[in-house]
Motif scaffolding. Structure first.
Motif, PDB file in Angstrom:
ATOM      1  N   LYS A  12      -3.096 -38.211  16.715  1.00  0.00           N
ATOM      2  CA  LYS A  12      -4.074 -38.133  15.633  1.00  0.00           C
ATOM      3  C   LYS A  12      -3.800 -39.142  14.514  1.00  0.00           C
ATOM      4  O   LYS A  12      -4.735 -39.605  13.859  1.00  0.00           O
ATOM      5  N   ALA A  13      -2.534 -39.476  14.266  1.00  0.00           N
ATOM      6  CA  ALA A  13      -2.214 -40.305  13.104  1.00  0.00           C
ATOM      7  C   ALA A  13      -1.021 -41.205  13.381  1.00  0.00           C
ATOM      8  O   ALA A  13      -0.120 -40.858  14.145  1.00  0.00           O
ATOM      9  N   ARG A  15       1.739 -43.209  10.947  1.00  0.00           N
ATOM     10  CA  ARG A  15       2.194 -43.269   9.559  1.00  0.00           C
ATOM     11  C   ARG A  15       2.806 -44.633   9.234  1.00  0.00           C
ATOM     12  O   ARG A  15       2.974 -45.491  10.080  1.00  0.00           O
ATOM     13  N   ARG A  34      -7.143 -40.755  14.527  1.00  0.00           N
ATOM     14  CA  ARG A  34      -8.033 -40.553  13.389  1.00  0.00           C
ATOM     15  C   ARG A  34      -7.565 -41.285  12.138  1.00  0.00           C
ATOM     16  O   ARG A  34      -8.383 -41.694  11.323  1.00  0.00           O
ATOM     17  N   GLU A  35      -6.259 -41.438  11.966  1.00  0.00           N
ATOM     18  CA  GLU A  35      -5.738 -41.989  10.720  1.00  0.00           C
ATOM     19  C   GLU A  35      -4.619 -42.995  10.968  1.00  0.00           C
ATOM     20  O   GLU A  35      -3.763 -42.791  11.839  1.00  0.00           O
ATOM     21  N   THR A  37      -2.122 -44.422   8.174  1.00  0.00           N
ATOM     22  CA  THR A  37      -1.854 -44.235   6.747  1.00  0.00           C
ATOM     23  C   THR A  37      -0.510 -44.862   6.359  1.00  0.00           C
ATOM     24  O   THR A  37       0.245 -45.331   7.205  1.00  0.00           O
ATOM     25  N   VAL A  57     -11.217 -44.443  13.571  1.00  0.00           N
ATOM     26  CA  VAL A  57     -10.422 -44.795  12.386  1.00  0.00           C
ATOM     27  C   VAL A  57     -11.351 -45.406  11.338  1.00  0.00           C
ATOM     28  O   VAL A  57     -12.074 -46.361  11.617  1.00  0.00           O
ATOM     29  N   LYS A  58     -11.328 -44.855  10.136  1.00  0.00           N
ATOM     30  CA  LYS A  58     -12.238 -45.315   9.080  1.00  0.00           C
ATOM     31  C   LYS A  58     -11.538 -46.055   7.950  1.00  0.00           C
ATOM     32  O   LYS A  58     -12.191 -46.594   7.064  1.00  0.00           O
ATOM     33  N   SER A  59     -10.208 -46.093   7.988  1.00  0.00           N
ATOM     34  CA  SER A  59      -9.475 -46.738   6.896  1.00  0.00           C
ATOM     35  C   SER A  59      -8.210 -47.399   7.442  1.00  0.00           C
ATOM     36  O   SER A  59      -7.537 -46.841   8.321  1.00  0.00           O
TER      37      SER A  59
END
Length: 332
Positions: A12-13, A15, A34-35, A37, A57-59
């Protein structure tokens, strides 16, 4: 050194610093992601040559792929809405397509991609931040979408191969030294929507020989001329605005080489403030009688010859005449 990474389909992510300074060369990001970050997620991954970022992914964070010197291809998510500074700085991108969902291309986002030769900015991109494409020395041309409103400081500086720039109608501001030392530029066409041309955006573009400014109201210039020096640059301006350019700091310095562009003859002109218009015998265009609508709330309008019977509404100017009630301002 890690070379191959198999990520689970449930991921999902990712880091910050996850693949920092690794030798990963084979990496597929799963559709479940999804992320991304933190920051420096794939920083200095010199063996990574291409990456597809899932549309989920939006960012993208700051320094995400920065300094990955052999990264040649990236597919950005179609719904990308934000990106951190230096995201792809000092990579080796060859081409790039930026989705319209990304309104702001951030500070130094794609700077120092020396082999970047093709950039597509899709409709929806509204702002290019400072240094975003600086030192992309192989980029030959750029076409801006109609949604673009602002190009910030040094956004394209040191892009030596940049020979063609297509500014869009709708662009309002070009920032300080935005195209500094873009030495392949020879001809600039500024759109009628431009309001601010700040801090010599074309400084050290020493091969520019002609500027066409379509703005009826001369764009505001701060500190210096658009090209810093007037030299022998020919400036072409609208017929209606010749006198204004010749009395406006930052433009009047071109007066020895300023000419009227007779291609800019709007049929309908709306005037929303006090204005002065001079169309003399020398510059009159035979048969050119634009329709003028006055929105300025004045009791009387003087045509410069003592005639005061003009009323707000439609006014036709034929031959040459002068209309004067004060400061000039109008829009089409």
């Amino acid at each position: 050194q890690i070379e191959t990474v198999i990520l689970p389909p449930t991921l999902k992510a990712i880091r910050g610093h996850a693949f920092y300074n690794t030798g990963v060369s084979d990496l597929i990001l799963p559709d479940s992601l999804r992320e991304i970050t933190g920051s420096y997620n794939f920083y200095n991954c010199d063996s990574l040559r291409s990456i597809v970022i899932p549309d989920s992914v939006k960012s993208l964070p700051s320094y995400c792929f920065s300094n990955s010197n052999n990264l040649e291809a990236v597919q950005l998510p179609c719904k990308l809405s934000s990106m951190g500074s230096y995201c792809f700085q000092s990579c080796n991108l060859l081409s790039l397509s930026v989705p319209g969902t990304l309104y702001t291309i951030p500070y130094c986002a794609f700077s120092s991609n020396a082999n970047l030769a093709q950039v597509e900015l899709k409709e929806g991109v509204g702002m290019i931040d400072s240094y975003a494409f600086s030192s992309c020395s192989s980029l030959p041309q750029i076409i801006f979408p109609s949604s673009l409103r602002r190009i910030s400081t040094a956004a394209f500086q040191y892009d030596y191969a940049l020979a063609s720039v297509s500014f869009n109608e709708g662009l309002e501001e070009i920032g300080d030294v935005a195209f500094y030392n873009c030495s392949s530029l020879t001809h600039i066409v500024l759109p009628s929507s431009l309001q601010f041309c700040l801090g010599s955006p074309f400084q050290s573009c020493n091969n520019i020989t002609r500027i066409d400014s379509y703005a009826l109201i001369p764009p505001t210039v701060r500190a210096n001329l658009p090209t810093y020096y007037a030299r022998n640059i020919e400036l072409y301006v609208p017929l209606w605005s010749y006198q204004e350019y010749m009395t406006t700091p930052g433009w009047l310095e071109y007066q020895d080489h300023t000419k009227i562009n007779y291609d800019i003859l709007p049929e309908n002109i709306v005037i929303n403030k006090e204005f002065e218009f001079l169309l003399d015998e020398k510059n009159n265009v035979q048969g050119y009688t634009p329709n003028i609508r006055l929105l300025y709330n004045s009791e009387s309008i003087d045509d410069g010859f003592g005639h005061t019977k003009y009323e707000r509404g439609n006014l036709t100017v034929s031959s040459w005449s002068k209309l004067a009630v004060g400061d000039f301002s109008m829009y089409v």
